[in-house]
Scaffold this motif. Structure first.
Motif, PDB file in Angstrom:
ATOM      1  N   LEU A 148       0.824  -1.207   0.000  1.00 57.66           N
ATOM      2  CA  LEU A 148       0.000   0.000   0.000  1.00 57.66           C
ATOM      3  C   LEU A 148       0.862   1.264   0.000  1.00 57.66           C
ATOM      4  N   ALA A 149       1.939   1.256   0.789  1.00 56.09           N
ATOM      5  CA  ALA A 149       2.836   2.419   0.814  1.00 56.09           C
ATOM      6  C   ALA A 149       3.445   2.663  -0.558  1.00 56.09           C
ATOM      7  N   ARG A 150       3.874   1.600  -1.213  1.00 56.52           N
ATOM      8  CA  ARG A 150       4.466   1.724  -2.552  1.00 56.52           C
ATOM      9  C   ARG A 150       3.418   2.225  -3.561  1.00 56.52           C
ATOM     10  N   ALA A 151       2.196   1.683  -3.487  1.00 55.27           N
ATOM     11  CA  ALA A 151       1.134   2.097  -4.409  1.00 55.27           C
ATOM     12  C   ALA A 151       0.768   3.569  -4.207  1.00 55.27           C
ATOM     13  N   ILE A 152       0.668   4.004  -2.958  1.00 52.18           N
ATOM     14  CA  ILE A 152       0.344   5.404  -2.675  1.00 52.18           C
ATOM     15  C   ILE A 152       1.445   6.319  -3.191  1.00 52.18           C
ATOM     16  N   ALA A 153       2.700   5.923  -2.978  1.00 56.09           N
ATOM     17  CA  ALA A 153       3.825   6.744  -3.437  1.00 56.09           C
ATOM     18  C   ALA A 153       3.821   6.882  -4.955  1.00 56.09           C
ATOM     19  N   LEU A 154       3.545   5.789  -5.660  1.00 57.54           N
ATOM     20  CA  LEU A 154       3.516   5.858  -7.122  1.00 57.54           C
ATOM     21  C   LEU A 154       2.343   6.715  -7.611  1.00 57.54           C
ATOM     22  N   ALA A 155       1.198   6.633  -6.914  1.00 58.53           N
ATOM     23  CA  ALA A 155       0.043   7.464  -7.279  1.00 58.53           C
ATOM     24  C   ALA A 155       0.348   8.943  -7.048  1.00 58.53           C
ATOM     25  N   ILE A 156       1.016   9.255  -5.949  1.00 61.26           N
ATOM     26  CA  ILE A 156       1.363  10.655  -5.670  1.00 61.26           C
ATOM     27  C   ILE A 156       2.397  11.157  -6.682  1.00 61.26           C
ATOM     28  N   ARG A 157       3.307  10.278  -7.093  1.00 62.11           N
ATOM     29  CA  ARG A 157       4.290  10.691  -8.102  1.00 62.11           C
ATOM     30  C   ARG A 157       3.590  11.036  -9.424  1.00 62.11           C
ATOM     31  N   GLU A 158       2.522  10.305  -9.742  1.00 58.44           N
ATOM     32  CA  GLU A 158       1.749  10.609 -10.953  1.00 58.44           C
ATOM     33  C   GLU A 158       0.916  11.881 -10.804  1.00 58.44           C
ATOM     34  N   HIS A 159       0.500  12.176  -9.573  1.00 61.06           N
ATOM     35  CA  HIS A 159      -0.343  13.343  -9.290  1.00 61.06           C
ATOM     36  C   HIS A 159       0.331  14.185  -8.206  1.00 61.06           C
ATOM     37  N   PRO A 160       1.382  14.918  -8.552  1.00 56.68           N
ATOM     38  CA  PRO A 160       2.161  15.632  -7.532  1.00 56.68           C
ATOM     39  C   PRO A 160       1.388  16.710  -6.772  1.00 56.68           C
ATOM     40  N   LYS A 161       0.291  17.197  -7.326  1.00 54.67           N
ATOM     41  CA  LYS A 161      -0.480  18.220  -6.607  1.00 54.67           C
ATOM     42  C   LYS A 161      -1.160  17.645  -5.365  1.00 54.67           C
ATOM     43  N   ALA A 162      -1.221  16.317  -5.266  1.00 54.02           N
ATOM     44  CA  ALA A 162      -1.781  15.690  -4.065  1.00 54.02           C
ATOM     45  C   ALA A 162      -0.773  15.672  -2.921  1.00 54.02           C
ATOM     46  N   ASN A 163       0.469  16.012  -3.204  1.00 55.40           N
ATOM     47  CA  ASN A 163       1.529  15.990  -2.194  1.00 55.40           C
ATOM     48  C   ASN A 163       1.733  17.391  -1.630  1.00 55.40           C
ATOM     49  N   ARG A 164       0.695  17.887  -0.960  1.00 51.92           N
ATOM     50  CA  ARG A 164       0.703  19.242  -0.409  1.00 51.92           C
ATOM     51  C   ARG A 164       0.271  19.236   1.041  1.00 51.92           C
ATOM     52  N   MET A 165       0.545  20.364   1.701  1.00 47.65           N
ATOM     53  CA  MET A 165       0.122  20.558   3.078  1.00 47.65           C
ATOM     54  C   MET A 165      -0.264  22.021   3.249  1.00 47.65           C
ATOM     55  N   VAL A 166      -1.241  22.268   4.087  1.00 51.58           N
ATOM     56  CA  VAL A 166      -1.604  23.641   4.420  1.00 51.58           C
ATOM     57  C   VAL A 166      -0.786  24.042   5.640  1.00 51.58           C
ATOM     58  N   LEU A 167       0.042  25.046   5.458  1.00 47.69           N
ATOM     59  CA  LEU A 167       0.830  25.596   6.559  1.00 47.69           C
ATOM     60  C   LEU A 167       0.036  26.753   7.126  1.00 47.69           C
ATOM     61  N   ALA A 168      -0.448  26.596   8.352  1.00 47.01           N
ATOM     62  CA  ALA A 168      -1.323  27.606   8.946  1.00 47.01           C
ATOM     63  C   ALA A 168      -0.727  28.104  10.254  1.00 47.01           C
ATOM     64  N   ARG A 169      -0.478  29.382  10.288  1.00 44.60           N
ATOM     65  CA  ARG A 169      -0.021  30.057  11.500  1.00 44.60           C
ATOM     66  C   ARG A 169      -0.910  31.280  11.682  1.00 44.60           C
ATOM     67  N   PRO A 170      -0.880  31.909  12.838  1.00 43.74           N
ATOM     68  CA  PRO A 170      -1.701  33.114  12.993  1.00 43.74           C
ATOM     69  C   PRO A 170      -1.359  34.156  11.924  1.00 43.74           C
ATOM     70  N   PHE A 171      -2.379  34.632  11.257  1.00 44.45           N
ATOM     71  CA  PHE A 171      -2.274  35.653  10.204  1.00 44.45           C
ATOM     72  C   PHE A 171      -1.486  35.179   8.990  1.00 44.45           C
ATOM     73  N   TYR A 172      -1.332  33.878   8.823  1.00 47.86           N
ATOM     74  CA  TYR A 172      -0.531  33.364   7.705  1.00 47.86           C
ATOM     75  C   TYR A 172      -1.013  31.965   7.336  1.00 47.86           C
ATOM     76  N   LYS A 173      -1.443  31.807   6.093  1.00 51.74           N
ATOM     77  CA  LYS A 173      -1.814  30.482   5.575  1.00 51.74           C
ATOM     78  C   LYS A 173      -1.188  30.332   4.213  1.00 51.74           C
ATOM     79  N   ARG A 174      -0.669  29.146   3.979  1.00 52.14           N
ATOM     80  CA  ARG A 174      -0.030  28.912   2.696  1.00 52.14           C
ATOM     81  C   ARG A 174      -0.087  27.423   2.370  1.00 52.14           C
TER      82      ARG A 174
END
Length: 156
Positions: free
Chosen positions: A57-83
């Protein structure tokens, strides 16, 4: 598909805080039924050392994320700052249950497999096996978690 609400409490917030790769509150969780018949056939090709479903499953997820790199994101949220932060590397944090000699003290260790998309299935299996055998003496994350748990008040 059913949806489930993840309950937030102090225990999981503490564990999430110890996992630096997953420290944000912006998490995505989903459940889905998957046909694993091809994974079962793949496991049968390795009679001596079958790959675990977790490794597959880990290998399959990694290969899927490599095909769809926009899924490999995180919301960085701090006071008065989101990115939204785009990650270049594909790292997966996996929870491993460790059975201790004393059955009342089974533990769960969450550790990260780095660059999963670049590793072979056998490399992932070796790292998961090492994670399952980890002790506070040979694993810094488990040592950190043991320190935090020892310092928590007993009434928690």
């Amino acid at each position: 598909m059913k949806s489930y609400k993840l309950i937030k409490d102090r225990y999981f917030a503490t564990l999430g805080w110890t996992n630096r790769e997953n420290a944000s509150d912006a998490k995505v969780a989903f459940m889905n039924d998957v046909d694993m018949s091809s994974a079962i056939r793949l496991r049968e090709k390795y009679p001596d050392q079958k790959p675990s479903y977790t490794a597959l499953l880990a290998r399959a997820i990694a290969l899927a994320i490599r095909e769809h790199p926009k899924a490999n994101r995180m919301v960085l949220a701090r006071p008065f700052y989101k990115r939204i932060v785009q990650f270049d590397a594909i790292n997966i944090t996996i929870a491993i249950e460790q059975q201790q000699k004393d059955a009342t003290k089974d533990t769960v260790l969450a550790d990260t497999v780095y660059d999963v998309d670049k590793k072979s299935l056998s490399d992932i299996m070796v790292q998961l096996r090492d994670m399952a055998r980890a002790t506070p003496e040979n694993n810094p994350r488990q040592r950190h978690l043991a320190f935090i748990v020892e310092k928590l008040p007993n009434w928690l």
